[in-house]
Design a protein around this motif. Structure first.
Motif, PDB file in Angstrom:
ATOM      1  N   ARG A 196     -16.232 -17.933  -1.693  1.00 24.88           N
ATOM      2  CA  ARG A 196     -15.566 -17.077  -2.668  1.00 24.88           C
ATOM      3  C   ARG A 196     -16.602 -16.353  -3.530  1.00 24.88           C
ATOM      4  O   ARG A 196     -16.481 -15.151  -3.785  1.00 24.88           O
ATOM      5  CB  ARG A 196     -14.641 -17.900  -3.558  1.00 24.88           C
ATOM      6  N   ARG A 233     -18.248 -13.632  -1.371  1.00 24.89           N
ATOM      7  CA  ARG A 233     -17.383 -12.470  -1.195  1.00 24.89           C
ATOM      8  C   ARG A 233     -17.235 -11.683  -2.495  1.00 24.89           C
ATOM      9  O   ARG A 233     -17.162 -10.462  -2.506  1.00 24.89           O
ATOM     10  CB  ARG A 233     -16.008 -12.909  -0.682  1.00 24.89           C
ATOM     11  N   ASP A 282     -11.290 -11.520  -3.587  1.00 30.14           N
ATOM     12  CA  ASP A 282     -11.499 -12.539  -2.561  1.00 30.14           C
ATOM     13  C   ASP A 282     -10.377 -12.416  -1.550  1.00 30.14           C
ATOM     14  O   ASP A 282      -9.206 -12.422  -1.889  1.00 30.14           O
ATOM     15  CB  ASP A 282     -11.488 -13.930  -3.209  1.00 30.14           C
TER      16      ASP A 282
END
Length: 534
Positions: free
Chosen positions: A243, A246, A355
């Motif tokens: 996460r 990203r 995300d």
């Protein structure tokens, strides 16, 4: 129920009834039943082990049946705590739902499963705690010189760590209730991370060897909780690292539009980010809160070169985000700003992180020849992406599409709620040469007297509907679901029809019941329930 419907049901065999039940109810019911059976088996395994084992005769003579009850509940807590993180690993769940396992395991219900595990933890925690309260009392009665009830409760290792864990669990449960979470998401979000401390104390809660076996090795398998959560903990840690990776990729807001009914549209550019119709993302705005990630359904089509979300401004986070974007949601509707100049000033839009995208039930629309899309209010957002993608596939076909008919139902409480989605529906209706999409709009709220008068004056002579501007007339009140399902079933015999819904639970239950009620013979209504938008 009319006579024809009774006659149809009378001709259905038990096997056909079972098949219909399996399509809409079976996988979820079987999965839930197996989950309950596994819990009973785990509890029973530990219970009978401590109830009949010849290595616990001494301590069992002092404590009686509450010893195996406490140990049985403890084993269930180990297993539940070990798997509760898996359903919130959204990258893993999104990948699993794209596999054949999705036909057996309802991965779209992962959050509901997470909640079910949480309530199981609450139940067995209370059972475990109550059994140990009785155990402490019995120990203090059997040997007052060695054991003190209050010392066991508050000063012993198991008692102290257990009460700390009980406090953390109580806070997490109370702040997770819908009344708290929906009103103030920040409280839920921050306090929910107490699970880290809960796991920390759980890791050595059983390491004090308060109740020893009759024979050595006395405390060989104590403090074994880490063995249960190491797999889910590693998966969850990997998820959080992904996460962050990203989120660190460059993301740019290319356009912000304030629609009527306090709906803000954000168009986003992000390289190497591809999404399917109906998927969703998690969005974070560091200027509002660095730690809060909120889910929003994508409303752009995969054929478009940007990502977009439509956010209803309600609640602390969305209100703060709309202000950072320069949108006065209480001001005049229709304000629109691109990157650039606003009254001579350069507007600097805030940084956002996203995300995803992640899989959702709505992306299965194109697996059917016929689909029914039902959205209530802002619950229409999952279908904006789907309808846009259909428009592109009809007007600019690049590949064969299995889907050939869409019935779209949109139910709103007030007429202003139709306005923000109106332009897309007008484009779909004006260029739908093959009658691909059939649009039905319903207004359920009461109109003011002045609005009723205007509608009556303009309705008879108007080519377009005076509420939505569409050729399809708006109907007042809730849709007659039985009549609609009966009509659609008659139009598409011998067909599997996908039913997709996003909106209030009450309406979802009615649609779900209709899917089972009107699935007869070779015509099946296959139920899909999306998440309700924030």
């Amino acid at each position: 129920m009319n006579r024809n419907e009774i006659d149809i049901k009378a001709r259905i065999s038990w096997y056909q009834r079972f098949t219909i039940w399996m399509i809409n109810e079976g996988s979820r019911a079987i999965f839930l039943g197996l989950w309950i059976l596994i819990h009973i088996s785990i509890f029973g395994l530990a219970f009978f082990n401590y109830h009949y084992s010849d290595n616990f005769e001494i301590v069992r003579s002092k404590l009686g049946v509450t010893l195996p009850i406490a140990r049985g509940a403890a084993l269930v807590l180990h297993v539940d705590s070990g798997i509760i993180l898996f359903p919130v690993c959204r990258t893993l769940i999104s990948w699993l739902r794209s596999t054949p396992l999705n036909r057996i395991i309802p991965f779209d219900k992962s959050i509901a499963f997470h909640k079910a595990i949480a309530w199981s933890i609450v139940f067995f925690t209370l059972l475990h705690t109550a059994a140990h309260y009785v155990n402490f009392w019995k120990l203090s009665r059997s040997d007052p010189a060695q054991y003190s009830f209050w010392n066991l409760m508050l000063l012993s290792g198991p008692g102290l760590t257990g009460h700390i864990m009980l406090l953390f669990l109580g806070i997490m449960v109370c702040t997770s209730l819908p009344s708290v979470r929906q009103r103030n998401f920040e409280i839920f979000w921050y306090w929910h991370h107490l699970f880290l401390l809960f796991f920390f104390f759980f890791s050595f809660h059983g390491a004090f060897c308060l109740l020893t076996p009759d024979r050595p090795p006395y405390c060989k398998d104590i403090a074994s909780f880490w063995k249960y959560w190491v797999a889910s903990g590693f998966t969850y840690l990997t998820e959080r690292i992904m996460r962050e990776w990203r989120a660190s990729q460059k993301t740019v807001i290319s356009r912000v539009i304030l629609h009527p009914s306090k709906v803000v549209e954000i168009q986003i550019k992000k390289e190497n980010c591809q999404a399917l119709a109906g998927q969703y993302i998690f969005l974070c705005c560091p200027e509002v809160s660095l730690w809060q990630w909120h889910p929003f359904t994508l409303t752009n089509a995969p054929e478009e070169d940007y990502l977009s979300v439509h956010i209803r401004v309600i609640g602390d986070f969305t209100e703060a985000l709309s202000r950072k974007l320069g949108c006065d949601a209480d001001g005049p509707s229709g304000w629109e700003e691109n990157l650039g100049d606003k009254k001579g000033l350069i507007t600097v839009l805030p940084r956002i992180m996203i995300d995803g995208p992640f899989g959702a039930a709505s992306e299965d629309v194109f697996k059917f020849e016929v689909t029914i899309l039902v959205g209530a209010g802002i619950g229409v957002t999952p279908f904006a992406s789907v309808l846009k993608s259909i428009w592109y596939r009809v007007n600019y076909p690049t590949k064969v599409t299995k889907l050939h008919k869409v019935y779209f139902f949109w139910i709103c409480r007030d007429k202003e709620s139709f306005e923000w989605f109106q332009s897309l529906l007008l484009a779909l209706e004006s260029q739908d040469l093959n009658q691909f999409i059939e649009i039905h709009t319903f207004l359920t709220g009461r109109l003011r007297h002045s609005e009723v008068g205007n509608l009556m004056i303009n309705e008879e002579s108007a080519f377009a509907d005076t509420v939505t501007g569409l050729r399809a007339r708006t109907r007042f009140g809730r849709p007659n679901l039985d009549a609609e399902f009966e009509r659609i079933r008659g139009n598409h015999a011998d067909t599997d029809i996908g039913v997709f819904f996003c909106g209030p639970k009450k309406m979802g239950k009615q649609l779900h019941a209709c899917c089972t009620k009107f699935s007869h013979g070779s015509t099946q209504f296959v139920w899909h329930k999306g998440k309700q938008e924030q």
